[in-house]
Design a protein around this motif. Structure first.
Motif, PDB file in Angstrom:
ATOM      1  N   GLU A  92       0.850  -1.190   0.000  1.00  0.00           N
ATOM      2  CA  GLU A  92       0.000   0.000   0.000  1.00  0.00           C
ATOM      3  C   GLU A  92       0.889   1.244   0.000  1.00  0.00           C
ATOM      4  N   ARG A 101      -3.518   5.616   0.447  1.00  0.00           N
ATOM      5  CA  ARG A 101      -3.910   4.301   0.935  1.00  0.00           C
ATOM      6  C   ARG A 101      -4.844   3.558  -0.015  1.00  0.00           C
ATOM      7  N   THR A 132      -1.431   0.997  -4.564  1.00  0.00           N
ATOM      8  CA  THR A 132      -0.124   0.455  -4.200  1.00  0.00           C
ATOM      9  C   THR A 132       0.987   1.393  -4.649  1.00  0.00           C
TER      10      THR A 132
END
Length: 789
Positions: free
Chosen positions: A646, A651, A654
């Motif tokens: 992440e 968030r 990735t």
């Protein structure tokens, strides 16, 4: 000959475990104390025990040696030797297999050793020594060759940086000399010519007069396969390296090794111990890279098992310290040795410790496990305590078999998330293939024509979709045609741009996402056409790889086609080059060329019309785009992030998906304003950031005054700046910071241009204006940047 040797072996690495293992086999040795040792020297070796004394605590080491009647000291690591451990024991009459403090300067100071090479005509790279960052930077700017930057002092084998551009070289100098990444080791640097060729490690015993070299080894410094990723202390070795032919070894002995030993003796600091010389086999012959004054790690683990059973390592050490090495015969088995190093998760960045290590029984007497960063708990459990934790070494009659045995050995070691390279000795195999028959075909050379034909059929539909007035985008010819008249041009000038993707492609390869960098390739070129006022008309790509993977290449070219659609440019041709031996594994690279046109008299920038007070508009970027990825990848690795993790700055996605967002293509939104002659100049914000790109569109008497508070700084830039502790002046010259294109417009045209661009989907910011500047003053100043991150 001294019998009943009681040896104090100083150090705690894999090298020390291998030395203890080999010395314990000598009938001359009664006992070996290892200070402080590791989990491997703590158990399983006859005659060997650990003693809890740090290798830097000379006083305690001396007292212990006197108490235990030690009669030979063997320092393993470089730091005690550079700090003068040999002197401490010589004062109390205990011989030390290792050089004096004066002789150890050959490793302790790279500037000293390079000056030594020059004095004694030992072939080496062109170089200069610097204690001033500004002078070092000026030197880098003045030379026409690539360079290697070396911290002069000791840096645990990691103080050598190999930049691929001048910008990276400036960054490396700053990292070493100003940011003090390697501490005091970087007070002085050596900037030397980058040599190309195969590298060798030559380990040689010396008593100050005679020199006896061991089988030549090759190390693997980078953490990842294919020599990718950051430098380490060494992830594996093999010996002898087939590239080191007898003729080459003779030349190295004659031009480098013997002159080194003779020169040190003549200069008053004869070398006694093990001299490790790094050699580069260049097109003009072997050249010395650097000296180490001790056994290499992990070279030792590959080379010592190659000593024949009747060659006594303890006897060699005694002969060296007693200056009678010419009386000893050093024999090797004629076999090959290979070592594969297992490291803790996260190494060479922040790494895990205290994880249990379990070792299953080995299947062969010719396979050995050597510990480095391991220790025993009070309950006798083996745990990890360092970055390079453990290694498997093996010997065999062929290199192929030795490699197989070493990998079987490493498979017997269980350590949570242990990392090891899967390609140790790949250089030895890269240009050799077993002959199945005498007939040699193009396919056998590694080039598959059928795969190329399959790729063409796969990409034809997406390429065809890029057709536009003037070009039909058909593949299969020897080149692409464009009809300027059909595209509406009357008296055009042809404009061309060529560019690549840069090291961003490495993230694409690691993540398995290949289409977005295809878009990047187009964007980097067509945006550069745009700043000249030109409309992109046609595009050609170049894709190079080791072995053509049709799926990967098709995904990439489909990305190129998507980029062409966004730019309104026809994809009229390209080249796919399969080049085994030049590229390795899954590596690929790409370049592209965009061709466009602009009516005569309407090229940009319009320097004559610019004046102080003209307004600078910034168009938002979509992310980091395609520049600065050498810095970005270093920060990500420093932070210990995996690309599939992440993203800490977003968030919802990735790391890899965020960083691979393609470069924004501004063609269709900017062309209307360009055609209405509302824009005086454009700057595509690529490598060099705002600071170095905006001046490229300005006359010499004008500069840009930018206000960093006028646009939204994307979270990814704030995170990169904080995580890497990057100076703001540096990041502004490297990344786009959220602005992908800058426009110069007259104040009266700001509203109209802003409306056109906003309706086209762009985020438009008024970021500054033009000001008068005197000669020598910077042409771009970013103000109010304290709050960037």
């Amino acid at each position: 000959m001294t019998a009943h040797l009681r040896i104090l072996l100083v150090g705690s690495g894999g090298r020390e475990h291998a030395l203890a293992w080999k010395l314990a086999q000598s009938p001359l040795v009664d006992h070996i104390w290892v200070a402080p040792g590791n989990g491997g020297t703590a158990r399983g070796l006859n005659k060997v025990e650990n003693v809890s004394i740090d290798s830097a605590d000379f006083s305690s080491l001396v007292n212990f040696a006197v108490e235990k009647n030690v009669n030979l000291v063997v320092p393993g690591p470089e730091q005690p030797l550079v700090d003068g451990i040999e002197t401490q024991f010589r004062k109390i009459g205990i011989p030390c297999f290792g050089p004096s403090e004066s002789a150890a300067r050959m490793e302790g100071s790279k500037t000293f050793s390079k000056d030594f090479m020059k004095k004694h005509n030992i072939p080496t790279a062109e170089y200069e020594n610097f204690t001033s960052y500004e002078k070092a930077k000026a030197y880098v700017e003045s030379v026409n060759h690539n360079v290697v930057i070396k911290a002069s002092g000791l840096a645990a084998g990691k103080g050598v940086l190999i930049p691929t551009s001048k910008e990276e070289a400036y960054g490396a100098l700053k990292e070493i000399m100003e940011d003090k990444t390697f501490g005091d080791a970087g007070d002085e640097v050596v900037v030397e010519e980058f040599l190309e060729g195969d590298e060798l490690s030559i380990l040689a015993f010396s008593d100050g007069y005679t020199v006896v070299d061991l089988p030549p080894a090759q190390d693997h410094k980078r953490i990842f396969d294919g020599d990718n990723g950051p430098n380490t202390g060494g992830m594996g070795t093999y010996a002898p390296a087939p590239v080191a032919t007898p003729a080459i070894i003779d030349e190295i002995r004659r031009t480098i090794i013997k002159p080194t030993i003779d020169g040190m003796r003549k200069d008053g600091y004869p070398f006694v111990g093990l001299l490790f010389t790094g050699i580069m086999l260049t097109a003009s012959g072997p050249k010395a890279l650097e000296y180490n004054v001790r056994f290499g790690d992990p070279e030792t683990q590959s080379v010592l098992p190659l000593l024949s059973k009747d060659t006594d390592l303890a006897e060699i050490f005694l002969a060296c310290v007693e200056h009678r090495l010419d009386a000893i015969t050093v024999k090797t088995t004629g076999q090959f040795g290979v070592t594969v190093v297992g490291s803790a998760a996260g190494y060479p960045g922040k790494y895990s410790k205290n994880d249990e290590i379990i070792i299953d029984p080995l299947e062969s007497d010719d396979t050995f496990i050597f510990h480095a960063g391991s220790s025993l708990t009070s309950e006798g459990k083996l745990i990890s305590s360092g970055g390079r934790v453990i290694a498997a070494s093996a010997v065999a009659d062929t290199l192929e078999e030795a490699v197989k045995k070493a990998y079987v050995g490493i498979s017997k070691i269980y350590l949570k998330n242990m990392h090891y390279r899967k390609d140790i000795a790949y250089r030895a195999f890269r240009d050799t293939k077993p002959k199945e028959e005498d007939v040699i075909t193009y396919t056998k050379s590694g080039v598959n024509i059928e795969n190329g034909n399959t790729l063409v059929e796969r990409i034809k539909p997406s390429v065809k979709a890029t057709a536009r007035p003037g070009a039909d985008a058909e593949l299969g010819g020897f080149g692409g045609l464009f009809d300027l008249k059909a595209a509406g041009f009357k008296d055009p000038l042809i404009v061309a741009a060529t560019d690549g993707i840069g090291t961003k492609v490495k993230i694409a390869q690691l993540s398995g996402i290949h289409n977005t960098v295809g878009i990047d390739l187009v964007a980097m070129n067509v945006n550069d056409l745009l700043v000249q006022g030109a409309e992109p008309l046609m595009f050609l790509d170049y894709y190079a790889c080791s072995k053509l993977d049709v799926d990967v290449a098709a995904e990439f070219v489909n990305g190129v086609a998507e980029g062409c659609l966004r730019a309104g440019s026809a994809l009229v041709g390209g080249e796919t080059a399969e080049m085994p031996g030049i590229y390795h594994g899954d590596d690929y690279d790409a370049g592209g060329t965009a061709i466009g046109a602009v009516e005569r008299g309407y090229t940009l920038p319009d320097l004559d019309s610019m004046m102080a007070g003209d307004v600078l508009l910034g168009l938002a970027s979509d992310g980091v785009h395609s520049n600065g990825f050498s810095l970005i990848r270093m920060i990500v690795e420093h932070a210990g992030l995996a690309y599939d993790q992440e993203a800490p700055w977003d968030r919802s996605t990735t790391v890899q998906n965020s960083l691979l967002i393609p470069t924004r293509i501004y063609v269709k939104t900017l062309l209307p304003a360009i055609r209405e002659h509302l824009i005086l100049g454009l700057a595509h914000i690529t490598g060099g950031g705002l600071i170095e790109n905006i001046p490229r569109m300005l006359p010499k008497h004008l500069g840009a005054s930018i206000d960093a508070t006028t646009w939204d700084i994307l979270p990814v830039f704030k995170w990169l700046g904080k995580a890497g502790n990057v100076p703001k002046s540096d990041i502004l010259k490297t990344l786009n910071m959220g602005i992908g294109m800058v426009l110069t417009v007259k104040p009266e045209n700001v509203k109209k241009v802003g409306k056109l661009l906003t309706e086209g989907g762009e985020k438009v910011y008024v970021i500054g204006n033009l000001v008068e500047v005197a000669s020598g003053e910077p042409q771009c100043v970013v103000n109010n940047c304290e709050g960037l991150y």
